[in-house]
Motif scaffolding. Structure first.
Motif: not given
Length: 145
Positions: A1-5, A8
């Motif tokens: 989830m951190s990588s997706v944020c 983004w």
């Protein structure tokens, strides 16, 4: 989830930076505006300015934090703008109801009766009295008398 944020935020940062690489600078074509709004036409038979009215509100609070001289300079700059006089209104809202500010604005109104016509007649720039009188150069140099 951190990588997706992170991806983004990097993408949104890139989208934010793209307009800064090629900024758009616009300027008014005064001749076109004068032709559109001040030329006699079927809808504007007398050729008077067809521009909309503009109301400017200046609010002040405490004369210690906002000196009345700065407020007066703001008011005078607004009134001296190149816009039809009958279409421009300036309102002052003093939240502190200071007598000091009231008296300063009364003096500014008296000065405006001289300053605004002077600016318009001689095409003075800048129209802020404080800036105009603190210039080290002659502001009337290379202008018609």
């Amino acid at each position: 989830m951190s990588s997706v944020c992170e991806v983004w935020f990097a993408f949104s940062w890139l989208l934010d930076q793209l307009p800064k690489l090629n900024p758009t600078n616009r300027s008014s074509d005064l001749a076109a505006l004068r032709e559109k709004f001040e030329t006699p036409s079927p809808t504007n038979t007398n050729g008077r300015s067809d521009l909309p009215g503009v109301d400017v509100y200046v609010s002040t609070a405490d004369p210690d934090k906002e000196p009345p001289l700065i407020t007066a300079n703001t008011i005078l700059s607004i009134l001296a703008v190149d816009y039809p006089v009958e279409k421009l209104s300036c309102f002052i809202s003093d939240d502190g109801a200071s007598v000091h500010t009231f008296e300063a604005m009364a003096e500014a109104v008296e000065f405006a009766a001289v300053w605004v016509p002077f600016c318009r007649k001689h095409n003075i720039e800048p129209r802020n009295p404080d800036t105009y009188f603190s210039q080290k150069t002659d502001p009337t140099k290379d202008k018609k008398k």
